[in-house]
Design an enzyme around this catalytic site. Sequence first.
Site, PDB file in Angstrom:
ATOM      1  N   SER A  46       0.787  -1.239   0.000  1.00 15.63           N
ATOM      2  CA  SER A  46       0.000   0.000   0.000  1.00 15.63           C
ATOM      3  C   SER A  46       0.814   1.281   0.000  1.00 15.63           C
ATOM      4  CB  SER A  46      -0.974   0.005   1.178  1.00 15.63           C
ATOM      5  OG  SER A  46      -1.978  -0.966   0.973  1.00 15.63           O
ATOM      6  N   VAL A  47       2.145   1.178   0.010  1.00 17.54           N
ATOM      7  CA  VAL A  47       2.943   2.372  -0.273  1.00 17.54           C
ATOM      8  C   VAL A  47       2.543   2.917  -1.647  1.00 17.54           C
ATOM      9  CG1 VAL A  47       5.298   3.129  -0.855  1.00 17.54           C
ATOM     10  CG2 VAL A  47       4.883   1.821   1.234  1.00 17.54           C
TER      11      VAL A  47
END
Length: 427
Positions: A133-134
């Site tokens: 999810s970066v």
Amino acid sequence: MTVPVAPSPAPQPPLSAREQGIMQGFPPAPDKIPGPTNWDMPPYNRWSFQNMRGLFPTTDVRRGDGPVRDLPAAPQEDLGEITFKTMAGETSTIDDWLAHSYTDGFLVMSRGKVVSEQYFNDMEGHTPHLSQSVAKSLVGTLAGVLNGEGALDLHAPLLDLIPELGNSGYAGATVGQVLDMRTGTRFTEEYNMPGSDMTRIDIASGWRPPVPGEAVPTIREVIQTLQAERPHGEAFNYRSIETDVAAWALERAGGQSLAALMSDRIWQHIGAERDGFFTVDAAGTALADGGFNATMRDYARFGLMMLQGGAVEGRQVVPEAWVRACARGDTAAFGEPYTATSPHGAYSRQWWIHDAKRGDFMARGVFGQLIYLDPQTEFMAVKLSTWPDFLIHSYTVDMLSAVTTIRDALAESEASPKKFTDFLRRR
């Protein structure tokens, strides 16, 4: 007579993928090959996260032909000796924490210089690593570029860009509400849970095998099935699908695929050393919420651009006002369970804010991915990991405690080397 009890030996650091025999041999043993149901779980993820192109179809985010941005080094040899308190109340050194927290890569920058760069689990400087999810924060940053160009209005109805969502829960939502994850659309974020919306997206993106007898939808076909459960604009509620919706809007606003937009607007301007890439579904749609991959140093170059107000060597890539807004958020809309990790936090434009008063913010992903930024001290930490589960609360708390302790130690060292030595002794 009382017999002294010997202390329990410290747990051994986790074995690398190679040490566990994952994908070793010609051919590897059948039980050492990651499969469609277990590639992201231990022990296989220790190999998979560095080898996503060997598992899934991808699309490039090209770096272009520009020069590579130099990352000057000023190694701080004592960094690993810094100690901090873990969530369990124990004292750990940075070195021990890195060794035991399934680290693949760790990089620290202070005042524009790399003070530590370490690789584990056979990762190397040229190795691309899954961001999980970066990736959301990269998409949110791309939204800022298009907003600055006048192509994306945060207050505009989402249906202006994506009329196909007229019968979904996104009807009536604005682009800004999607970016802040404050729509009223229902999405169950249970990872690897049969039937959950997250699992449906994993199947659509190719990250999970299909349900026998059922057709495999695309990511955007799943989005169109989601319905509302509350009014739009209320409290923050983390849902990965919001990033995929935002990416759809960006493609419509920018007239290009997400990968092409990311390349043209961001990746070609940060001085990246290598191309990045997204995994894609059967329709060629990039998995915006977690499918981006890059080298650790290129994640650092992206983070450095954000740390320096959206500029790279004097050229504005992302509007400075947008970057500032990513570090400011509505704390009143940020409640449990999120305050368990960041008690004074918030969420803004696909970025997590750790302490809204301080203005430190971060990109975070499951299994221990992190880009932490503190503009106040010009500090950045990047951690790439392969935790043995999606979410481990104590690991997250310890990770943030470790990097903020390093931040504070380096801030003291700038005033005086003696202060840094005193800091180490105090810990």
